[in-house]
Design a protein around this motif. Structure first.
Motif, PDB file in Angstrom:
ATOM      1  N   PHE A 146     -11.223   3.054 -12.300  1.00 29.28           N
ATOM      2  CA  PHE A 146     -11.802   2.831 -10.982  1.00 29.28           C
ATOM      3  C   PHE A 146     -10.775   3.248  -9.928  1.00 29.28           C
ATOM      4  O   PHE A 146      -9.568   3.129 -10.131  1.00 29.28           O
ATOM      5  N   HIS A 147     -11.276   3.689  -8.753  1.00 31.17           N
ATOM      6  CA  HIS A 147     -10.383   4.204  -7.723  1.00 31.17           C
ATOM      7  C   HIS A 147     -10.756   3.631  -6.361  1.00 31.17           C
ATOM      8  O   HIS A 147     -11.925   3.653  -5.972  1.00 31.17           O
ATOM      9  N   THR A 148      -9.751   3.120  -5.651  1.00 32.12           N
ATOM     10  CA  THR A 148      -9.919   2.671  -4.272  1.00 32.12           C
ATOM     11  C   THR A 148      -8.987   3.481  -3.391  1.00 32.12           C
ATOM     12  O   THR A 148      -7.776   3.527  -3.643  1.00 32.12           O
ATOM     13  N   GLU A 149      -9.531   4.128  -2.360  1.00 30.85           N
ATOM     14  CA  GLU A 149      -8.725   4.892  -1.421  1.00 30.85           C
ATOM     15  C   GLU A 149      -9.060   4.377  -0.026  1.00 30.85           C
ATOM     16  O   GLU A 149     -10.199   4.449   0.421  1.00 30.85           O
ATOM     17  N   ALA A 150      -8.043   3.824   0.658  1.00 27.65           N
ATOM     18  CA  ALA A 150      -8.287   3.196   1.959  1.00 27.65           C
ATOM     19  C   ALA A 150      -7.352   3.740   3.031  1.00 27.65           C
ATOM     20  O   ALA A 150      -7.034   3.039   3.992  1.00 27.65           O
ATOM     21  N   GLY A 151      -6.879   4.969   2.881  1.00 32.63           N
ATOM     22  CA  GLY A 151      -5.968   5.541   3.855  1.00 32.63           C
ATOM     23  C   GLY A 151      -4.542   5.089   3.604  1.00 32.63           C
ATOM     24  O   GLY A 151      -3.693   5.871   3.168  1.00 32.63           O
ATOM     25  N   TRP A 152      -4.277   3.814   3.845  1.00 31.28           N
ATOM     26  CA  TRP A 152      -2.935   3.254   3.610  1.00 31.28           C
ATOM     27  C   TRP A 152      -2.705   2.913   2.146  1.00 31.28           C
ATOM     28  O   TRP A 152      -1.564   2.753   1.711  1.00 31.28           O
ATOM     29  N   LEU A 153      -3.794   2.815   1.371  1.00 30.56           N
ATOM     30  CA  LEU A 153      -3.722   2.395  -0.042  1.00 30.56           C
ATOM     31  C   LEU A 153      -4.435   3.399  -0.934  1.00 30.56           C
ATOM     32  O   LEU A 153      -5.578   3.788  -0.672  1.00 30.56           O
ATOM     33  N   ASP A 154      -3.744   3.776  -2.009  1.00 23.71           N
ATOM     34  CA  ASP A 154      -4.346   4.582  -3.068  1.00 23.71           C
ATOM     35  C   ASP A 154      -4.162   3.793  -4.362  1.00 23.71           C
ATOM     36  O   ASP A 154      -3.042   3.649  -4.855  1.00 23.71           O
ATOM     37  N   SER A 155      -5.263   3.249  -4.893  1.00 21.71           N
ATOM     38  CA  SER A 155      -5.162   2.315  -6.008  1.00 21.71           C
ATOM     39  C   SER A 155      -6.092   2.716  -7.138  1.00 21.71           C
ATOM     40  O   SER A 155      -7.258   3.052  -6.916  1.00 21.71           O
ATOM     41  N   HIS A 156      -5.561   2.656  -8.361  1.00 21.35           N
ATOM     42  CA  HIS A 156      -6.358   2.893  -9.559  1.00 21.35           C
ATOM     43  C   HIS A 156      -6.368   1.615 -10.398  1.00 21.35           C
ATOM     44  O   HIS A 156      -5.320   1.010 -10.637  1.00 21.35           O
ATOM     45  N   HIS A 157      -7.558   1.218 -10.843  1.00 19.72           N
ATOM     46  CA  HIS A 157      -7.757  -0.060 -11.518  1.00 19.72           C
ATOM     47  C   HIS A 157      -8.154   0.172 -12.979  1.00 19.72           C
ATOM     48  O   HIS A 157      -9.144   0.851 -13.261  1.00 19.72           O
ATOM     49  N   SER A 158      -7.390  -0.415 -13.894  1.00 14.92           N
ATOM     50  CA  SER A 158      -7.720  -0.287 -15.315  1.00 14.92           C
ATOM     51  C   SER A 158      -8.892  -1.156 -15.726  1.00 14.92           C
ATOM     52  O   SER A 158      -9.561  -0.863 -16.723  1.00 14.92           O
TER      53      SER A 158
END
Length: 245
Positions: free
Chosen positions: A13-25
């Motif tokens: 899963f991927h969350t991109e919020a400008g200040w945050l680039d996060s990948h979730h297992s």
């Protein structure tokens, strides 16, 4: 169930919020898959990059053991129990949310001469007991990592007295920094979660793994992982699973 469940970096899963680039297992926040909520006792393994001068504002947690491992940059922690810390590569951090805690996590390099993102992996496991007193601990294990092999950095297991303590007797986190050609043997455990945080490795029985790949192993028996490029690998050893799951 196959003993080797390989999860590729691109499948997260991927969350991109400008200040945050996060990948979730695993399922996290707005991302939910009922078939991918945890493995063993591990509920969260987030691979986060936070931009300079930004971060997670004050927010609550409860009844969770939260371990943070920084890969590059520095992360500033503050919480409602009065704990403050700056976490950098080679320094492990554990926060026990227990009966309830508020904390923030920031990349404070926005005003620095050479601001840089902070890249870290944050992992959550269930504690043995609900409602404990919240706590915080950090430990520099750089010297141990330089000696090679798997280094126990957070554990509730017997015999791991030098590691940061977590309130979960059936779980331990090990980290290895490996040069190309170097190997490390996995612990023997009913459940093992292997995450390639940097570089690439070859895992006996599972094959080649690239940066961001993970393997969920049912019945780990000392399999060897060998670096094929400079690598940093995070291994959860777990001797129980979430009850009823």
């Amino acid at each position: 169930m196959t003993p080797y469940d390989v999860r590729r970096a691109t499948d997260r899963f991927h969350t991109e919020a400008g200040w945050l680039d996060s990948h979730h297992s695993f399922s996290f926040s707005r991302h939910y898959d009922p078939a991918n909520t945890h493995f063993g006792l591990l509920l969260v393994s987030n691979d986060d990059i936070v931009a300079p001068g930004t971060g997670f504002d004050t927010h609550p947690h409860r009844d969770m053991e939260i371990v943070t491992w920084v890969l590059s940059g520095s992360l500033v922690h503050q919480d409602s129990e009065g704990h403050n810390g700056v976490i950098q590569p080679g320094l492990a951090q554990r926060m026990s949310a227990g009966a309830g805690i508020l904390h923030s996590e920031k990349n404070d390099t926005g005003a620095a001469a050479a601001p840089e993102p902070v890249h870290f992996v944050q992992m959550w496991v269930l504690p043995d007991e609900a409602g404990i007193t919240p706590g915080y601990e950090q430990l520099d294990v750089s010297a141990e990592l330089d000696r090679g092999g798997l280094v126990t950095v957070a554990s509730g297991r017997p015999g791991h007295d030098a590691a940061i303590r977590i309130h979960q007797k059936d779980a331990a986190l090990h980290v290895a920094r490996l040069a190309p050609g170097e190997s490390a043997a996995l612990p023997t455990a009913p459940y093992a979660h292997v995450f390639v945080a940097k570089g690439s490795v070859d895992l006996e029985g599972a094959g080649p793994l690239a940066e961001g790949d993970a393997v969920r192993i049912t019945g780990a028996q000392g399999q060897h992982l060998t670096a094929t490029a400079p690598a940093e690998v995070l291994v959860w050893e777990m001797h129980a699973a979430i009850a009823g799951a």
